[in-house]
Design a protein around this motif. Structure first.
Motif, mmCIF file in Angstrom:
data_model
loop_
_atom_site.group_PDB
_atom_site.id
_atom_site.type_symbol
_atom_site.label_atom_id
_atom_site.label_comp_id
_atom_site.label_asym_id
_atom_site.label_seq_id
_atom_site.Cartn_x
_atom_site.Cartn_y
_atom_site.Cartn_z
ATOM 1 N N LEU A 158 -12.883 -19.010 6.922
ATOM 2 C CA LEU A 158 -12.339 -19.467 5.650
ATOM 3 C C LEU A 158 -10.922 -18.944 5.470
ATOM 4 C CD1 LEU A 158 -13.068 -20.933 2.961
ATOM 5 C CD2 LEU A 158 -13.651 -18.678 2.060
ATOM 6 N N GLN A 159 -9.999 -19.804 5.018
ATOM 7 C CA GLN A 159 -8.618 -19.418 4.799
ATOM 8 C C GLN A 159 -8.243 -19.593 3.333
ATOM 9 O OE1 GLN A 159 -5.906 -21.265 7.573
ATOM 10 N NE2 GLN A 159 -7.399 -21.225 9.239
ATOM 11 N N ARG A 160 -7.196 -18.873 2.918
ATOM 12 C CA ARG A 160 -6.774 -18.922 1.512
ATOM 13 C C ARG A 160 -6.423 -20.341 1.088
ATOM 14 N NH1 ARG A 160 -5.969 -19.698 -2.804
ATOM 15 N NH2 ARG A 160 -5.019 -18.433 -4.467
ATOM 16 N N LYS A 161 -5.902 -21.146 1.988
ATOM 17 C CA LYS A 161 -5.501 -22.505 1.638
ATOM 18 C C LYS A 161 -6.706 -23.391 1.301
ATOM 19 C CE LYS A 161 -5.578 -24.184 6.421
ATOM 20 N NZ LYS A 161 -4.790 -24.784 7.525
ATOM 21 N N ASP A 162 -7.908 -22.957 1.706
ATOM 22 C CA ASP A 162 -9.125 -23.729 1.416
ATOM 23 C C ASP A 162 -9.647 -23.495 0.003
ATOM 24 O OD1 ASP A 162 -9.186 -24.659 4.089
ATOM 25 O OD2 ASP A 162 -10.156 -22.807 4.728
ATOM 26 N N PHE A 170 -12.824 -26.020 -0.339
ATOM 27 C CA PHE A 170 -12.877 -27.241 0.457
ATOM 28 C C PHE A 170 -13.062 -26.861 1.929
ATOM 29 C CE2 PHE A 170 -10.497 -30.161 3.257
ATOM 30 C CZ PHE A 170 -11.286 -31.284 3.103
ATOM 31 N N LEU A 171 -14.111 -27.389 2.551
ATOM 32 C CA LEU A 171 -14.396 -27.120 3.960
ATOM 33 C C LEU A 171 -14.264 -28.422 4.742
ATOM 34 C CD1 LEU A 171 -17.535 -24.836 3.647
ATOM 35 C CD2 LEU A 171 -15.154 -24.156 3.798
ATOM 36 N N SER A 172 -13.434 -28.429 5.750
ATOM 37 C CA SER A 172 -13.242 -29.628 6.562
ATOM 38 C C SER A 172 -13.962 -29.488 7.894
ATOM 39 C CB SER A 172 -11.752 -29.875 6.808
ATOM 40 O OG SER A 172 -11.181 -28.774 7.483
ATOM 41 N N ASN A 173 -14.269 -30.642 8.482
ATOM 42 C CA ASN A 173 -14.899 -30.683 9.815
ATOM 43 C C ASN A 173 -16.203 -29.913 9.863
ATOM 44 O OD1 ASN A 173 -12.672 -32.124 10.821
ATOM 45 N ND2 ASN A 173 -11.536 -30.210 11.098
ATOM 46 N N ARG A 174 -17.017 -30.054 8.838
ATOM 47 C CA ARG A 174 -18.329 -29.414 8.825
ATOM 48 C C ARG A 174 -19.432 -30.458 8.991
ATOM 49 N NH1 ARG A 174 -15.182 -25.749 8.936
ATOM 50 N NH2 ARG A 174 -15.453 -23.664 8.061
ATOM 51 N N LYS A 175 -20.611 -30.004 9.378
ATOM 52 C CA LYS A 175 -21.805 -30.829 9.518
ATOM 53 C C LYS A 175 -21.614 -31.953 10.535
ATOM 54 C CE LYS A 175 -23.698 -29.783 4.985
ATOM 55 N NZ LYS A 175 -24.333 -30.290 3.764
ATOM 56 N N GLY A 176 -20.849 -31.695 11.579
ATOM 57 C CA GLY A 176 -20.683 -32.692 12.618
ATOM 58 C C GLY A 176 -21.993 -33.048 13.291
ATOM 59 N N TRP A 177 -22.918 -32.086 13.332
ATOM 60 C CA TRP A 177 -24.213 -32.357 13.969
ATOM 61 C C TRP A 177 -24.998 -33.403 13.207
ATOM 62 C CZ3 TRP A 177 -28.869 -30.972 11.482
ATOM 63 C CH2 TRP A 177 -28.709 -30.244 10.305
ATOM 64 N N GLN A 178 -24.849 -33.466 11.879
ATOM 65 C CA GLN A 178 -25.555 -34.488 11.101
ATOM 66 C C GLN A 178 -24.945 -35.856 11.354
ATOM 67 O OE1 GLN A 178 -26.036 -33.610 6.980
ATOM 68 N NE2 GLN A 178 -27.316 -31.852 7.340
ATOM 69 N N SER A 197 -19.355 -33.884 0.153
ATOM 70 C CA SER A 197 -20.291 -32.816 0.507
ATOM 71 C C SER A 197 -19.592 -31.563 0.992
ATOM 72 C CB SER A 197 -21.257 -33.310 1.582
ATOM 73 O OG SER A 197 -20.538 -33.707 2.728
ATOM 74 N N ASN A 198 -18.275 -31.651 1.224
ATOM 75 C CA ASN A 198 -17.556 -30.468 1.688
ATOM 76 C C ASN A 198 -16.696 -29.850 0.587
ATOM 77 O OD1 ASN A 198 -15.878 -32.647 1.571
ATOM 78 N ND2 ASN A 198 -14.930 -32.354 3.570
ATOM 79 N N HIS A 199 -16.952 -30.214 -0.666
ATOM 80 C CA HIS A 199 -16.279 -29.620 -1.816
ATOM 81 C C HIS A 199 -17.311 -28.806 -2.608
ATOM 82 C CE1 HIS A 199 -12.423 -31.975 -1.740
ATOM 83 N NE2 HIS A 199 -13.170 -32.708 -0.932
ATOM 84 N N TYR A 200 -16.990 -27.557 -2.898
ATOM 85 C CA TYR A 200 -17.951 -26.679 -3.562
ATOM 86 C C TYR A 200 -17.300 -25.961 -4.751
ATOM 87 C CZ TYR A 200 -20.367 -27.320 0.895
ATOM 88 O OH TYR A 200 -20.966 -27.872 1.990
ATOM 89 N N LYS A 201 -18.067 -25.843 -5.825
ATOM 90 C CA LYS A 201 -17.642 -25.036 -6.968
ATOM 91 C C LYS A 201 -18.425 -23.722 -6.918
ATOM 92 C CE LYS A 201 -16.381 -28.859 -10.042
ATOM 93 N NZ LYS A 201 -16.634 -29.533 -11.342
ATOM 94 N N ILE A 202 -17.722 -22.616 -6.913
ATOM 95 C CA ILE A 202 -18.351 -21.304 -6.779
ATOM 96 C C ILE A 202 -18.354 -20.600 -8.125
ATOM 97 C CG2 ILE A 202 -18.353 -19.137 -5.496
ATOM 98 C CD1 ILE A 202 -18.696 -21.653 -3.775
ATOM 99 N N TYR A 203 -19.550 -20.295 -8.638
ATOM 100 C CA TYR A 203 -19.718 -19.646 -9.936
ATOM 101 C C TYR A 203 -20.166 -18.194 -9.765
ATOM 102 C CZ TYR A 203 -19.506 -24.252 -12.186
ATOM 103 O OH TYR A 203 -19.100 -25.491 -12.641
#
Length: 265
Positions: A178-182, A215-223, A237-243
């Protein structure tokens, strides 16, 4: 003849499981409940009894063949309600519910197999044990205290941190992709929430409603591979809100991500 809804009306998904026709759903002649019943049975075998993907697919194929041979061409093709004849036609095994279950079973099999390219989520028990180990080998109180002081105006140069601890905390970041830009966050608002955390204060309802986005890119390629070309881009599905999750310290991504950012700053 297959059982029909009263007055030729279709039953909704909400009451189909209480339908009197449900007990006859696996008869040679399918009825309006057959697709739902088969989906439930396949889910029971695949997820609760943990049978293999091949076994679940065989169950589906067996029922599909049973219904295909029951009445000529009546129960072949896509499962649907014929408004003109006021009856169900097609094969229950070719319904949307069955396709969804089969897709989920394939995902489960891939997750347990060897074709995954990313790690599985860690359980809460392991997260708790990891935090306990970290506290024992490299206590976090000193680092958290430093962050708290800097946020209240102190200069990092005024504080000393053991070299071994600085090295261990820094090396941990090499394990993270994970990077700060994400991460998208409003530091003005979230800094106040972090200060409450560090001061050991109970978060207010307003603070508990605070979040930042990842925001996570290039995830769940196996699906995507399993789905043979089906893409998830439109589902976000690669956008998450963290509470905040102050009641689960080891799993509180909100707190630890903000601490990570402050430490790097």
């Amino acid at each position: 003849m297959p059982l029909l809804p009263a007055s030729g009306e279709m039953h909704t998904n909400n009451d189909v499981y209480d339908d009197s026709a449900f007990k006859d759903a696996f008869d040679r002649i399918p009825n309006r409940c057959s697709d739902k019943a088969l989906a439930l049975y396949m889910s029971l075998k695949g997820f609760h009894e943990n049978l293999s993907k091949t076994t679940v697919e065989s169950i589906c194929s067996a029922f599909k063949k049973l219904w295909e041979l029951s009445d000529g061409d009546t129960y072949r093709g896509k499962w649907h309600f014929n408004e003109t004849r006021l009856r169900w036609e097609g094969n229950p095994a070719d319904s949307a519910d069955i396709f969804d279950v089969l897709s989920s079973i394939k995902h489960k099999a891939s997750a347990e197999g060897g074709d995954r390219t990313h790690s599985m989520a860690m359980t809460k028990d392991y997260m708790d044990r990891t935090l306990c180990w970290h506290q024992a080998s490299c206590p976090l109180e000193i680092a958290l205290c430093m962050i708290q002081k800097v946020m209240t105006g102190a200069q990092p140069s005024d504080m000393q941190l053991d070299l071994d601890m600085r090295t261990q905390l820094t090396l941990c970041f090499e394990l993270i992709k994970l990077q700060r830009k994400d991460i998208s966050l409003d530091g003005t608002i979230l800094d106040g929430v972090l200060k409450s955390y560090l001061a050991g204060e109970t978060l207010t309802l307003h603070e508990r409603a605070s979040y930042f986005e990842i925001f996570l890119s290039n995830r769940k390629g196996w699906q995507k591979k399993v789905d043979k070309g089906k893409w998830e881009a439109d589902l976000r599905s690669n956008h998450y809100k963290i509470y905040p999750r102050p009641n689960m310290p080891a799993c509180d991504s909100f707190f630890w991500t903000l601490v990570w950012i402050k430490w790097l700053e």
